[in-house]
Write an enzyme that holds these catalytic residues in place. Structure first.
Site, mmCIF file in Angstrom:
data_model
loop_
_atom_site.group_PDB
_atom_site.id
_atom_site.type_symbol
_atom_site.label_atom_id
_atom_site.label_comp_id
_atom_site.label_asym_id
_atom_site.label_seq_id
_atom_site.Cartn_x
_atom_site.Cartn_y
_atom_site.Cartn_z
ATOM 1 N N ARG A 199 -72.892 24.925 -24.034
ATOM 2 C CA ARG A 199 -73.638 24.673 -25.272
ATOM 3 C C ARG A 199 -73.828 25.844 -26.224
ATOM 4 O O ARG A 199 -73.621 25.696 -27.427
ATOM 5 C CB ARG A 199 -75.003 24.093 -24.892
ATOM 6 C CG ARG A 199 -75.945 23.899 -26.060
ATOM 7 C CD ARG A 199 -77.263 23.295 -25.583
ATOM 8 N NE ARG A 199 -78.215 23.213 -26.677
ATOM 9 C CZ ARG A 199 -79.176 24.114 -26.919
ATOM 10 N NH1 ARG A 199 -79.326 25.150 -26.122
ATOM 11 N NH2 ARG A 199 -79.977 23.973 -27.944
ATOM 12 N N ARG A 256 -67.976 24.542 -26.654
ATOM 13 C CA ARG A 256 -67.787 23.107 -26.915
ATOM 14 C C ARG A 256 -67.181 22.829 -28.291
ATOM 15 O O ARG A 256 -66.612 21.763 -28.510
ATOM 16 C CB ARG A 256 -69.116 22.350 -26.796
ATOM 17 C CG ARG A 256 -70.199 22.861 -27.726
ATOM 18 C CD ARG A 256 -71.513 22.131 -27.516
ATOM 19 N NE ARG A 256 -72.641 22.919 -28.013
ATOM 20 C CZ ARG A 256 -73.570 22.458 -28.836
ATOM 21 N NH1 ARG A 256 -73.539 21.211 -29.246
ATOM 22 N NH2 ARG A 256 -74.546 23.234 -29.239
ATOM 23 N N GLU A 315 -72.512 5.795 -19.327
ATOM 24 C CA GLU A 315 -71.386 6.644 -18.949
ATOM 25 C C GLU A 315 -70.447 5.983 -17.950
ATOM 26 O O GLU A 315 -69.251 6.266 -17.934
ATOM 27 C CB GLU A 315 -71.904 7.967 -18.349
ATOM 28 C CG GLU A 315 -72.736 8.804 -19.330
ATOM 29 C CD GLU A 315 -74.163 8.318 -19.468
ATOM 30 O OE1 GLU A 315 -74.557 7.428 -18.675
ATOM 31 O OE2 GLU A 315 -74.887 8.824 -20.355
ATOM 32 N N PHE A 360 -73.975 14.020 -16.703
ATOM 33 C CA PHE A 360 -73.815 12.564 -16.738
ATOM 34 C C PHE A 360 -72.377 12.154 -16.438
ATOM 35 O O PHE A 360 -72.128 11.078 -15.922
ATOM 36 C CB PHE A 360 -74.247 12.029 -18.103
ATOM 37 C CG PHE A 360 -75.612 12.505 -18.526
ATOM 38 C CD1 PHE A 360 -75.837 13.011 -19.795
ATOM 39 C CD2 PHE A 360 -76.685 12.464 -17.626
ATOM 40 C CE1 PHE A 360 -77.096 13.463 -20.174
ATOM 41 C CE2 PHE A 360 -77.939 12.919 -17.998
ATOM 42 C CZ PHE A 360 -78.140 13.423 -19.273
ATOM 43 N N SER A 385 -73.314 16.588 -30.377
ATOM 44 C CA SER A 385 -73.413 17.735 -29.471
ATOM 45 C C SER A 385 -72.167 17.972 -28.632
ATOM 46 O O SER A 385 -71.960 19.072 -28.149
ATOM 47 C CB SER A 385 -74.657 17.638 -28.583
ATOM 48 O OG SER A 385 -74.710 16.386 -27.982
ATOM 49 N N HIS A 399 -72.215 21.109 -22.216
ATOM 50 C CA HIS A 399 -73.547 21.435 -21.710
ATOM 51 C C HIS A 399 -73.558 21.672 -20.211
ATOM 52 O O HIS A 399 -74.493 21.296 -19.496
ATOM 53 C CB HIS A 399 -74.544 20.340 -22.079
ATOM 54 C CG HIS A 399 -74.894 20.315 -23.542
ATOM 55 N ND1 HIS A 399 -73.942 20.325 -24.533
ATOM 56 C CD2 HIS A 399 -76.086 20.310 -24.175
ATOM 57 C CE1 HIS A 399 -74.533 20.332 -25.716
ATOM 58 N NE2 HIS A 399 -75.842 20.326 -25.539
#
Lengths: 322, 281
Positions: free
Chosen positions: A176, A20, A67, A92, A46, A118
């Site tokens: 992640r 990421r 979202e 999401f 993140s 993630h």
């Protein structure tokens, strides 16, 4: 066996960097263009889009935990000449906002780039609610959606640049944990599958974290006299059918290997293609119609066989079955 | 144009909607009928800036139909306003042209000039409109407010049951999108029932105000009131506005008015004839 064409010379003992991170690195490279805007749903740090926020705060938009709205707003901005990147976790986005992505982005051909982090069991302790195992299946089902699955942070940054240059919706899946950074930082070609190791006995197609694991497995099995061909399918859609077909014509057998449900991901895409064009003895490795759990990702990977050791076992079994 | 002129246009467009739906044997009726006066003001009342010969003009005001099932009304008005030839309307609801039962916008394809977004799944256009308004503010925000291109987004009361709508409202308020004007066609019906049977709408104006929108209300069939309230909405500073128009579903044809069954019922030959007669009178 070392394929110096694509891999860094020290690929066996690599630096470890989360895939990421490539989102942040890539966005910094293209962010100078005033049309580029970045949106996130409360996950700037993140999803690694904070560096963009710090450099170009006037073009960064925190949309909050919403979202569906993020996808729609991105579409509206794209329809008004901007190049929006929308960032969240894969569960999401495309999970929660699938319909918005489907209609406002994919159907409309809005120039929105969907950056999702993630993904997979690799997410670890946040557990099944945060481990996207279906996102590739969801996104590749959408007409006109480009689906990119970079295997390290360098390739992820390159994918961001490629997405920026491409006219149309793009999905980029990242993960992640800190994992090997071992691919040469070169231009990402959408639609190209990379052969990182040539071999003659068995084709392995993989993406994401599992590619490096597959290369390690190939080295172990080489010592046992088995010659694996390892392919990084860093574009799931459009799938590089020619490269995979060429490989299977040579080896006659294929295993796919991914941190995703076994049904609907890369394995599914390859099986669909081979089933029609060149029926081949194959097996799909991944999470087999199951959920993850709230544990360390290494633990989860061991449990589900998504490591080089797991692949070695599967290869031995698979080759014995023939 | 006088208010009477606009009412006449609205009634002609109502007829067009019924003819289109009847010919296609598909499409929606009640909503288009309730919003016809609104669209007459939007397209012919001097409220929006657009050029039918240059539908992609960057500085145009956008009219975004989030209540996508009002498509036949939108198409009828776009044709009337000169965006495309009226004879294209007969292809509504067929594969022959780009006049789907729900509007389709595809970047890079010819499509139907004047259609700004794809809609149909309720709630989506509300966010897309906010995105457009934000992008326009980024680009033109330094201009005086009157000169910043505006986004007018039409939504239905049934549509407000979708959570996304509330996500978008909050976002628009936080981003202070004062070039964004939502218009709620409050016709009180949805597919199978009256809105009041499922939704909490009794104090909707208060709820929207509490959220931070600037709220205006008017009789959605009184041209002068519509003009006045849109004018005030356009001049609102600091954040988005929402204009609540009290309308009658199926307005204009007595046997269709306020009846949920006319949400998407195709008129029979006889019903069409009776309706046209009434609208012409």
């Amino acid at each position: 066996m070392d394929n110096g064409k694509y891999l860094l010379p020290d690929w066996r003992t690599p630096e470890k960097v989360p895939i990421r991170n490539g989102f942040g690195e890539g966005l910094l490279k293209i962010g100078e263009d005033e049309r580029v805007v970045v949106l996130t749903a409360d996950l700037a740090e993140s999803c690694r889009v904070k560096p963009f926020e710090e450099k170009w705060p006037e073009r960064f938009f925190e949309v909050g935990v919403a979202e569906q709205n993020m996808a729609g707003v991105g579409a509206g901005m794209a329809l008004t000449g901007l190049v929006p990147f929308i960032a969240s976790y894969a569960v999401f986005s495309p999970g929660r906002n699938y319909e918005q992505i489907r209609m406002s982005i994919a159907f409309t051909k809005a120039n929105v780039k969907i950056l999702s982090s993630h993904a997979g069991l690799a997410t670890g302790k946040n557990g099944p609610s945060h481990q996207a195992l279906e996102d590739v299946a969801q996104m590749r089902a959408l007409p006109g959606m480009v689906v990119l699955t970079p295997a390290d942070a360098n390739q992820c940054a390159a994918a961001v640049e490629a997405a920026y240059r491409y006219r149309g919706p793009v999905y980029i899946r990242s993960t992640r944990p800190a994992t090997p950074r071992y691919i040469k930082p070169e231009k990402f070609e959408i639609g190209k599958a990379y052969i990182y190791k040539e071999g003659s006995d068995l084709t392995i197609v993989s993406y994401g974290i599992q590619v490096w694991e597959a290369l390690r497995a190939a080295e172990i099995l080489e010592k046992e006299g088995m010659s694996l061909e390892v392919i990084n399918a860093s574009t799931i859609k459009p799938l590089d059918e020619a490269t995979i077909l060429g490989s299977v014509k040579k080896t006659g057998r294929l295993l796919s290997f991914e941190d995703h449900q076994t049904r609907g991901g890369l394995g599914g895409a390859v099986a669909e293609m081979l089933g029609e064009k060149l029926p081949t003895k194959m097996k799909i490795l991944g999470v087999n119609d199951s959920w993850g759990g709230s544990g360390d990702y290494e633990e989860l990977y061991e449990k589900f066989g998504l490591t080089s050791g797991g692949l070695v076992n599967q290869v031995r079994k698979f080759m014995l079955d023939l | 144009m006088t208010a009477l002129d606009l009412v006449k246009i609205a009634n002609r467009m109502r007829q067009e909607v019924l003819k289109m739906v009847h010919l296609a044997q598909a499409g929606h009726v009640a909503g288009p009928m309730s919003a016809a006066d609104l669209l007459a003001v939007l397209y012919f009342g001097g409220v929006t800036k657009f050029d039918p010969n240059n539908p992609e003009w960057e500085e145009r005001d956008r009219v975004v139909l989030s209540a996508g099932h009002y498509a036949p009304l939108l198409y009828a008005f776009l044709a009337e306003a000169g965006f495309f030839a009226k004879d294209r309307l007969i292809s509504f609801g067929t594969l022959r042209d780009f006049l789907g039962v729900h509007p389709e916008k595809k970047v890079g394809e010819p499509g139907l000039p004047g259609v700004e977004i794809s809609s149909g799944p309720l709630g989506q256009g509300v966010s897309v409109a906010a995105g457009m308004a934000l992008a326009l503010k980024l680009k033109y925000g330094e201009r005086p407010q009157e000169e910043t291109p505006k986004v007018f987004c039409i939504l239905s009361d049934g549509e407000m049951q979708e959570g996304q709508v509330w996500e978008a409202f909050q976002f628009a308020v936080r981003r202070q999108l004062d070039n964004l004007i939502y218009i709620l066609d409050r016709n009180r019906v949805q597919i199978e029932r009256y809105v009041s049977e499922v939704a909490q709408m009794n104090h909707i104006a208060g709820a929207l105000e509490a959220l931070g929108l600037e709220v205006y209300e008017a009789d959605g069939h009184d041209i002068a009131q519509i003009e006045q309230v849109l004018s005030r909405a356009k001049r609102t500073r600091g954040g988005p506005s929402i204009v609540i128009l009290r309308t009658v579903a199926g307005k204009g044809v007595k046997f269709m008015e306020s009846d949920p069954k006319w949400h998407d019922r195709v008129p029979s030959d006889e019903e069409l004839a009776r309706a046209i007669l009434e609208l012409e009178g």
